[in-house]
Design an enzyme around this catalytic site. Structure first.
Site, PDB file in Angstrom:
ATOM      1  N   LYS A  97       2.553  11.733   6.962  1.00 59.12           N
ATOM      2  CA  LYS A  97       1.698  11.510   8.122  1.00 59.12           C
ATOM      3  C   LYS A  97       2.207  12.242   9.364  1.00 59.12           C
ATOM      4  CE  LYS A  97      -0.366   7.210   6.448  1.00 59.12           C
ATOM      5  NZ  LYS A  97      -1.648   7.800   6.028  1.00 59.12           N
TER       6      LYS A  97
ATOM      7  N   ASP B 104       9.319   3.062   2.048  1.00 60.65           N
ATOM      8  CA  ASP B 104       8.132   3.861   2.326  1.00 60.65           C
ATOM      9  C   ASP B 104       7.886   3.817   3.828  1.00 60.65           C
ATOM     10  OD1 ASP B 104       5.615   4.873   2.722  1.00 60.65           O
ATOM     11  OD2 ASP B 104       4.698   3.880   1.000  1.00 60.65           O
TER      12      ASP B 104
ATOM     13  N   PHE C 174       0.860  -1.179   0.000  1.00 59.89           N
ATOM     14  CA  PHE C 174       0.000   0.000   0.000  1.00 59.89           C
ATOM     15  C   PHE C 174       0.895   1.227   0.000  1.00 59.89           C
ATOM     16  CE2 PHE C 174      -2.434   3.509   1.648  1.00 59.89           C
ATOM     17  CZ  PHE C 174      -3.614   3.395   0.936  1.00 59.89           C
TER      18      PHE C 174
END
Length: 404
Positions: A256, A227, A142
């Site tokens: 984030k 990531d 993802f």
């Protein structure tokens, strides 16, 4: 559920695209690890906006930095310099040991930026024939929801009816170093991977995997792109998840928690000449690197370190994991995690995890299901031992029920 809550949810359904399926609660306020709904009920947030609110809701020092900067200057575009960007570069480079920084807004933008950059590096530095660069990714990955990213997703819900997709990606199993070795060829420019697969259900690779990955990438002149948008900035009990195996990525993606949940901020970090291939006009973002974002990110990084949140994530994560493992319930198939990135996987016959999350809501806990049978648990890094114990009592009460 009161009439006002029903009205909020009904209005969303009437006007909004249905691309999410939220738990039936309408939140209106947050502080630290707690959030309150419109009726005044308090909940322990065990999702942290998918790790974006790692520093806790409405952290006062980040809030103060945002308000101060908002009074001074919010946006200039990169057509001009601003007095926050250079300081952001300097501080994030010092924190992470990076050499170059590319500021963006969302995590998905950081991923897309990295894909562009490693392809350009492949053509201009490695010497891959034009148009033939390949990037290796993992099954069940993802990396966001842009068209470029969903093209190499293995989730049919993510891919379905969104094609045609861009070529140039090769999918291998997660955690399988032999599969990586077999997949690499002279046109491979990068291996893009999450240190822990969050959306897939907090899937942790076998010990030693990333050591082998690092060796393979180095031996074949392949850029290792980690990531760390969910795992980075303390979530796993280390500043970066790569530190658990003592490796260093060539390119690291952050987002984030980089803003503590106040503002969209992301960054591509490079330890080599990957970002050095970009020239003026070849990549950009109107909002990327804006002074408000930089001031917020600087404060978010500062409190993370000064208030010992990374160390607290390691301590409380171990406490939470041990407590979850101590729960004796026939519903539980597996408990796993690292730091405050945890998951409880249920046996399929126990029913959908969403039903357990809804039951947890009634007990004052907000958690989120993923992949049908897994409950993800990721509270803010400021959680205390007493709060962990309070949460464990409620998890135990719910997980020992049978909703099948």
């Amino acid at each position: 559920m009161s009439a006002s809550v029903i009205d909020f949810i009904a209005t969303e359904a009437r006007f909004g695209a249905r691309n999410y399926e939220p738990i039936g609660v309408v939140l209106s306020r947050g502080e630290g690890v707690w959030v309150w709904d419109t009726e005044g009920n308090r909940y322990l947030d065990c999702l942290s906006a998918y790790s974006a609110v790692s520093q806790g809701h409405c952290h006062p020092k980040i809030l103060a930095a945002m308000v101060e900067q908002a009074h001074r200057l919010t946006l200039t575009s990169r057509a001009f310099h601003n007095d926050q960007l250079a300081l952001f570069y300097e501080e994030i480079a010092a924190l992470t040991g990076s050499h170059k920084v590319l500021p963006m807004n969302s995590g998905a933008e950081a991923v897309e930026s990295a894909i562009k950059s490693v392809r350009k590096w492949g053509y201009e530095v490695k010497g891959v024939p034009d148009g033939q660069a390949e990037i290796i990714v993992c099954a069940n990955n993802f990396h966001g929801r842009t068209l470029g990213v969903v093209g190499f997703s293995t989730d049919p819900e993510t891919r379905g009816h969104f094609g045609p997709f861009a070529p140039g990606f090769k999918v291998i199993p997660f955690g399988d170093a032999a599969a990586l070795a077999e997949a690499i060829n002279p046109n491979t420019v990068a291996f893009l991977i999450e240190p822990i697969q969050g959306e897939a259900g907090v899937v942790i690779p076998p010990a030693g995997y990333f050591t082998e990955v690092r060796e393979l990438c180095t031996a074949n002149n392949v850029m290792l792109v980690l990531d760390e948008i969910q795992t980075g900035l303390g979530r796993t009990g280390k500043l970066l998840a790569e530190e658990h195996e003592g490796i260093e990525a060539d390119v690291t993606l952050l987002g984030k928690a980089l803003s503590g949940g106040f503002y969209p901020v992301s960054a591509v970090l490079s330890n080599n000449d990957v970002l050095g291939t970009l020239r003026p006009g070849q990549h950009g973002s109107t909002f990327g690197g804006n002074p408000l974002a930089c001031a917020v990110a600087r404060a978010a990084m500062r409190v993370l370190v000064e208030e010992g949140m990374i160390e607290n994530a390691a301590r409380q994560g171990a406490r939470f994991l041990e407590g979850l493992k101590d729960i004796r319930a026939n519903t539980i198939r597996d408990v796993r995690g690292r730091g405050l990135m945890l998951a409880v996987e249920l046996h399929p016959e126990a029913g959908r995890a969403r039903r357990y999350c809804e039951a947890l809501q009634a007990k004052g806990i907000l958690a989120k299901d993923t992949h049908e049978h897994t409950i993800r648990i990721a509270p803010p890094l400021v959680i205390t031992g007493d709060q962990v114990d309070w949460a464990l009592e409620r998890f135990a009460a719910i997980l020992t029920q049978d909703f099948s």
